[in-house]
Design a protein around this motif. Structure first.
Motif, PDB file in Angstrom:
ATOM      1  N   GLY A 130     -10.424   5.253   9.237  1.00 33.89           N
ATOM      2  CA  GLY A 130      -9.425   3.973   9.499  1.00 33.89           C
ATOM      3  C   GLY A 130      -9.019   3.564   8.119  1.00 33.89           C
ATOM      4  N   THR A 131      -9.425   4.259   7.095  1.00 36.98           N
ATOM      5  CA  THR A 131      -8.859   3.726   5.774  1.00 36.98           C
ATOM      6  C   THR A 131      -7.126   4.292   5.815  1.00 36.98           C
ATOM      7  OG1 THR A 131     -10.889   4.551   4.731  1.00 36.98           O
ATOM      8  CG2 THR A 131      -8.751   4.577   3.310  1.00 36.98           C
ATOM      9  N   LEU A 132      -6.483   3.182   5.383  1.00 33.81           N
ATOM     10  CA  LEU A 132      -5.035   3.340   5.172  1.00 33.81           C
ATOM     11  C   LEU A 132      -4.470   4.386   3.944  1.00 33.81           C
ATOM     12  CD1 LEU A 132      -2.258   2.537   6.518  1.00 33.81           C
ATOM     13  CD2 LEU A 132      -2.178   0.329   4.976  1.00 33.81           C
ATOM     14  N   LYS A 133      -3.776   5.314   4.306  1.00 33.75           N
ATOM     15  CA  LYS A 133      -3.227   6.088   3.309  1.00 33.75           C
ATOM     16  C   LYS A 133      -1.933   6.079   3.092  1.00 33.75           C
ATOM     17  CE  LYS A 133      -5.534   8.009   1.141  1.00 33.75           C
ATOM     18  NZ  LYS A 133      -6.179   9.455   1.146  1.00 33.75           N
TER      19      LYS A 133
ATOM     20  N   GLU B  36      11.849  -3.168   1.220  1.00 40.91           N
ATOM     21  CA  GLU B  36      12.829  -2.424   1.933  1.00 40.91           C
ATOM     22  C   GLU B  36      12.117  -1.242   2.897  1.00 40.91           C
ATOM     23  OE1 GLU B  36      15.743  -3.202   1.781  1.00 40.91           O
ATOM     24  OE2 GLU B  36      15.647  -4.565   0.286  1.00 40.91           O
ATOM     25  N   ALA B  37      12.648  -0.786   3.565  1.00 45.94           N
ATOM     26  CA  ALA B  37      12.405   0.279   4.366  1.00 45.94           C
ATOM     27  C   ALA B  37      11.877   1.557   3.486  1.00 45.94           C
ATOM     28  CB  ALA B  37      13.565   0.628   5.534  1.00 45.94           C
ATOM     29  N   GLY B  38      10.764   2.285   4.123  1.00 47.25           N
ATOM     30  CA  GLY B  38      10.697   3.501   3.436  1.00 47.25           C
ATOM     31  C   GLY B  38       9.168   3.823   3.658  1.00 47.25           C
ATOM     32  N   LEU B  39       8.549   4.359   2.550  1.00 49.93           N
ATOM     33  CA  LEU B  39       7.283   4.835   2.642  1.00 49.93           C
ATOM     34  C   LEU B  39       6.562   4.223   1.474  1.00 49.93           C
ATOM     35  CD1 LEU B  39       9.198   7.636   3.452  1.00 49.93           C
ATOM     36  CD2 LEU B  39       7.097   8.937   3.301  1.00 49.93           C
ATOM     37  N   ILE B  40       5.203   4.025   1.849  1.00 52.40           N
ATOM     38  CA  ILE B  40       4.461   3.231   0.815  1.00 52.40           C
ATOM     39  C   ILE B  40       3.037   3.913   0.851  1.00 52.40           C
ATOM     40  CG2 ILE B  40       3.238   1.306  -0.079  1.00 52.40           C
ATOM     41  CD1 ILE B  40       6.235   0.878   0.095  1.00 52.40           C
ATOM     42  N   PHE B  41       2.610   4.438  -0.159  1.00 52.32           N
ATOM     43  CA  PHE B  41       1.205   5.264  -0.465  1.00 52.32           C
ATOM     44  C   PHE B  41       0.266   4.531  -0.959  1.00 52.32           C
ATOM     45  CE2 PHE B  41       4.965   7.974  -1.374  1.00 52.32           C
ATOM     46  CZ  PHE B  41       4.770   9.068  -0.443  1.00 52.32           C
ATOM     47  N   PHE B  42      -1.108   4.688  -0.305  1.00 49.93           N
ATOM     48  CA  PHE B  42      -2.263   4.079  -0.843  1.00 49.93           C
ATOM     49  C   PHE B  42      -3.341   5.022  -0.991  1.00 49.93           C
ATOM     50  CE2 PHE B  42      -0.132   1.593   2.393  1.00 49.93           C
ATOM     51  CZ  PHE B  42       0.196   0.262   1.790  1.00 49.93           C
ATOM     52  N   ASN B  43      -4.344   4.944  -2.274  1.00 45.06           N
ATOM     53  CA  ASN B  43      -5.066   5.758  -2.691  1.00 45.06           C
ATOM     54  C   ASN B  43      -6.437   5.342  -2.108  1.00 45.06           C
ATOM     55  OD1 ASN B  43      -6.287   3.765  -4.003  1.00 45.06           O
ATOM     56  ND2 ASN B  43      -5.105   4.412  -6.031  1.00 45.06           N
ATOM     57  N   GLU B  44      -7.736   6.162  -2.408  1.00 45.93           N
ATOM     58  CA  GLU B  44      -9.019   5.869  -1.805  1.00 45.93           C
ATOM     59  C   GLU B  44      -9.641   4.658  -2.349  1.00 45.93           C
ATOM     60  OE1 GLU B  44      -7.921  10.113  -1.310  1.00 45.93           O
ATOM     61  OE2 GLU B  44      -7.831   8.677  -3.111  1.00 45.93           O
TER      62      GLU B  44
END
Length: 234
Positions: free
Chosen positions: A54-57, A82-90
Motif C-alpha cells: 500500500g506504500t504510495l510511489k 498543477e496537473a502532472g506526476l508526483i513521485f514518492f520514495n521509500e
C-alpha cells in the motif's frame, strides 16, 4: 410416477446448474492476481501507483485532485498544485515530479528532482509569459540546499513568518538563515534566458553569477568572469 420422474429430472438439472455456478465462482475468486486487464481507453481524474503493502510511489492526477505532497509519511496541508506526476520514495518523502499548466497570460512545464528530505535541486523547465512582456525561458537549473534544514523545518519557518506578518522581521529572519548557510542557492543554469541569451550561467555559493559563457540575441559571443558585485573582471 411420471410426476415424480419429472421432479427428479428438474432436481438433477438444478444440481448441475448450481455446481457449474459454484465452480465458476471459485475460479473467479481465486484467479491469478498477476493477470492483467487491457483497456483501449480510460478516463480517470487520478491514479495512485502503490507497492503491494500500500506504500504510495507515484500519483498521476489532474489539477483538482493533485497530491499536496508528503514528507516523513506525513501528508502536507491541502494546497493548489498543477496537473502532472508526483513521485514518492521509500521514506515517505516526495522526491520529484513533472507538472505543467497554461492560461492566457503564461504557460510552463517543469520536471523536478528533489534532494533527500527537502525540495528540488535539479529542474528541467520551460516558462513563458504570453502577456505584455512576451518572454520565454527554458533550460536546466541546479540549486544547492543544506542538509541541516530539512523540508519540515522549512515549512514551519515559513508558516511562522506568515503568521507574524511583519516584512521587516521576515527580512531579518532570512538574513540570519543566510548567515547560517541554511538558504537555498541557485548555482547553475544552461539554456535560454528571458533576455534572449543562450549559454551557461554559473553562480557562487551565495547565488551570484560569477561566470557567463553565452551568445546574446544579436549573435555576439561572450565569456565573462565577474566579481561578487557583478562586475566583469576578465
Amino acid at each position: 410416477m411420471e410426476k415424480l420422474i419429472r421432479e427428479v429430472r428438474i432436481l438433477k438439472i438444478y444440481a448441475v446448474s448450481l455446481t457449474i455456478v459454484c465452480i465458476l465462482f471459485f475460479i473467479l475468486a481465486f484467479k491469478d492476481k498477476t493477470s492483467r486487464q487491457r483497456f483501449e481507453e480510460i478516463d480517470v481524474e487520478r491514479i495512485n501507483i502503490i507497492e503491494k503493502d500500500g506504500t504510495l510511489k507515484m500519483t498521476i492526477s489532474n489539477k483538482k485532485r493533485q497530491h499536496p505532497g508528503m514528507f516523513n509519511n506525513k501528508e502536507l496541508k491541502p494546497r493548489e498544485r498543477e496537473a502532472g506526476l508526483i513521485f514518492f520514495n521509500e521514506l515517505g518523502d516526495e522526491c520529484g515530479g513533472l507538472v505543467y499548466s497554461a492560461d492566457e497570460k503564461e504557460s510552463g512545464m517543469v520536471y523536478s528532482f528533489d534532494q533527500r528530505n527537502t525540495d528540488q535541486i535539479m529542474q528541467l523547465q520551460y516558462l513563458e509569459d504570453a502577456g505584455d512582456k512576451k518572454s520565454r525561458t527554458y533550460g536546466l537549473k541546479l540549486w544547492d540546499r543544506p542538509d541541516n534544514f530539512p523540508m519540515e523545518e522549512i515549512m514551519k519557518f515559513e508558516d511562522s513568518l506568515k503568521r507574524l506578518n511583519d516584512p521587516v522581521a521576515s527580512k531579518k529572519a532570512y538574513a540570519k538563515l543566510r548567515q547560517e548557510g541554511k538558504l537555498t542557492s541557485e548555482r547553475f543554469f544552461a539554456g535560454k534566458t528571458a533576455a534572449g541569451d543562450v549559454g551557461l550561467f554559473i553562480r557562487d555559493t551565495n547565488g551570484k553569477v560569477r561566470l557567463r559563457v553565452y551568445i546574446d540575441k544579436n549573435n555576439q559571443t561572450h565569456i565573462d568572469k565577474l566579481d561578487e558585485n557583478g562586475n566583469v573582471i576578465q
